[in-house]
Enzyme design. Sequence first.
Site, PDB file in Angstrom:
ATOM      1  N   ASP A   1     -44.116 -23.668  22.782  1.00 18.43           N
ATOM      2  CA  ASP A   1     -43.633 -23.001  23.992  1.00 18.43           C
ATOM      3  C   ASP A   1     -44.774 -22.279  24.696  1.00 18.43           C
ATOM      4  OD1 ASP A   1     -41.784 -22.087  25.844  1.00 18.43           O
ATOM      5  OD2 ASP A   1     -40.363 -21.404  24.328  1.00 18.43           O
TER       6      ASP A   1
ATOM      7  N   ASP B   1     -34.345 -24.648  30.513  1.00 21.47           N
ATOM      8  CA  ASP B   1     -33.485 -23.737  29.749  1.00 21.47           C
ATOM      9  C   ASP B   1     -32.058 -23.777  30.271  1.00 21.47           C
ATOM     10  OD1 ASP B   1     -35.375 -22.911  27.969  1.00 21.47           O
ATOM     11  OD2 ASP B   1     -35.844 -21.028  28.969  1.00 21.47           O
TER      12      ASP B   1
HETATM   13  C1  GLA Z   1     -38.074 -20.303  25.948  1.00 24.41           C
HETATM   14  C2  GLA Z   1     -37.574 -21.686  25.635  1.00 24.41           C
HETATM   15  C3  GLA Z   1     -36.216 -21.587  24.951  1.00 24.41           C
HETATM   16  C4  GLA Z   1     -36.371 -20.775  23.689  1.00 24.41           C
HETATM   17  C5  GLA Z   1     -36.935 -19.411  24.001  1.00 24.41           C
HETATM   18  C6  GLA Z   1     -37.253 -18.647  22.736  1.00 24.41           C
HETATM   19  O1  GLA Z   1     -37.289 -19.696  26.924  1.00 24.41           O
HETATM   20  O2  GLA Z   1     -37.505 -22.474  26.779  1.00 24.41           O
HETATM   21  O3  GLA Z   1     -35.732 -22.873  24.665  1.00 24.41           O
HETATM   22  O4  GLA Z   1     -37.203 -21.453  22.785  1.00 24.41           O
HETATM   23  O5  GLA Z   1     -38.125 -19.497  24.770  1.00 24.41           O
HETATM   24  O6  GLA Z   1     -37.731 -17.385  22.985  1.00 24.41           O
END
Ligand code: GLA
Length: 698
Positions: free
Chosen positions: A453, A522
Amino acid sequence: MTPVIFSSTSRLWLLRTPNTSYALRLDADDTPRHLHWGPPLTLAQAEQLSAGQPLRVSSFEGPGVGGAELPTDGGASYGVPSLQVRFADGTQAVEWQLMDDRIEGGELEIRLRDRHYPFECVLHYRVYADSDVIERWVTLRHTGTDAPIALLRTDSGCWHLPSRPDYRLTHVAGGWGHEFQLRRAPVPVAETVLTSRRGTTSHHANPWVMVDAGDATEDGGEVWSAALAWSGSWRVTVARDALGHVGWTGGFGHDGISWRLRPSEEWRTPVLAGLYSPGGFGATSRQWHEYARRHVLPRPEEVRPIVYNSWEATGFDVNEDNQKRLAGMAAALGVEMFVVDDGWFGARSSDHAGLGDWTVNPRRFPNGLGPLIAEVHRLGMRFGIWVEPEMVNPDSDLYREHPDWVLHMANRRRTTLRNQLVLNFARPDVAEWAHKWLDRLLTDYQIDFLKWDMNRAFSEAGWPDRGDDAVWLWVDHVRNVYATMDRLRADHPNLRIESCSGGGGRADFGILARTDEVWTSDNTDALDRIAIQYGYSHLYPAQTMAAWVTDTPNWLTERSVSLRFRFLVAMAGVLGIGGNLTHWTPEELRLAADMVTLYKEIRPVVQHGAQYRLAPPDAALTGVQYLAGDRSVVFVWRRTVPFEHPAVPLRLRGLDPAGAYRDEETGAVHLGAVLMAQGVLPELSEDHSGVVIRLSRV
Ligand code: GLA
């Protein structure tokens, strides 16, 4: 077919792909100038083009207008420069002299040097026997011994379009939770800049453009397009002038950053690849998908596993017990890879602390990750884990120990986003530290998958120790992320990586060369996803598009749609599950298991087939079709149909009109010609419902 030919009499190079040609020639002053990008030409035809009437320009304009393969400052050229340099004495113009050219298979290098200054430039072109995509990049070299040369703009190339009555630009724009929204509008007579100044590809724009003459459709018409293989800041400027000239220049970096090239240093730009297709937006996308498979993705032939990810179910509250429980339920559905998301390390119980302290939290996992991983394996699944190596919370041991490791500037505040700061990955010690803990994690535990990420953009992107050279970090951060991924993959050959950046903030051909899929957004709301997936599909293939089924009401949009519909939308990409299974009813779990079984059956077609978009994402009835050999899989989704507004049937594509196709579900046999001329109109009586039609040729 010889892919690259040079004619010394007309000082012309002809590049040939299976269905297109690209031609350029050297001007009297040794400037490489564009000639043709479009349908195939023979050398004789290209030579005739070259000998044709030059553009009529008034003496007020001068002959240098338009057409340089790599426009620079200098002479009477006032367009957007692709290359802008300043020598130590203040001269900010380039005059080329050809050194030589080198042709090797599908690669062409045109080597130029400045007539006066110690500066060399190589224009690189690469064509393939199995793709119409043409790759271009540039290398620059300081061949002197004293003062540095300022690099003010170093694009990978400029692409010119032939004259047409009008032009239209297609691209994507958006933001967090609404990435990849397709936009299509006339190209203004102006300079249109698509860019990211965020240090990463960004949710807000994606580094590709498509331009057509205003008349292309999904199924036909000429489309010229380009995509940049880079995951940092970038800029593509589409320029249209009142004389009718249209083109774009693009590359890494953004307005206002420049570099200093020192003696004997070399500078290499990322690839900006271009594609001409007469087959409309649909064929253009399919060609890019095919290019990704053949020349970008590390493991294109893989059948992507079905992932369960615990993020929306347990948030930061992960522990051995709740993850084992979810793993058991996921395995029972047929899931193949169990991924623990954020929260397993350090003091990470919210997004306020712990990022950077990559040791397993002993309260949550008293015996380390071992028992959970063993359980996941016992259940027959592979194991994956979330990491965010480029970031740190100020409230972390790492930051307390190394406050200088983050991007920062003297006398300036350190802006946090999502309560975190960006580690300066351009620093060799930071990159080495990250590689070390990641490598140890992958060595100590049997981990097959990293969800990598990157949750915030750069700010105060400085490196005080480096003074003027701090600016290199915009490029070196990205290069070191690439190098870390490459090294981990080389040392752990089974490793899969998902590129995540607060959802789809880092999707591009640079990151896709070392990752297997992208966490698309997301936003997991199925209705919103239709538009996100539609935009994503313009460049990137479905086998890279991770899509989960999550709970209702959706955490972001608060919308509730049926579980079947959520599956049917996610199954058009790489299916995953992200809901809290402990709250699902027995009927829901049964339906989920059936949908997983169905997905396993259709996924070779979805992931490796040719993709056809059947209608715009906001049409009352919309859908997408995949075709592989004799099999086709069609997703039909009904959005909102107003009273007495009958939905328009979806005409299928790519079938053999003379063939007959059996609906694998009903056994009914349909004729290819009818499916394509009349289309399908499944009976969907409710809004937000859908169906998947499986067809096999009989
Ligand atoms: C980001 C990712 C999510 C999740 C969060 C965790 O927003 O896109 O899918 O992994 O971080 O903190």
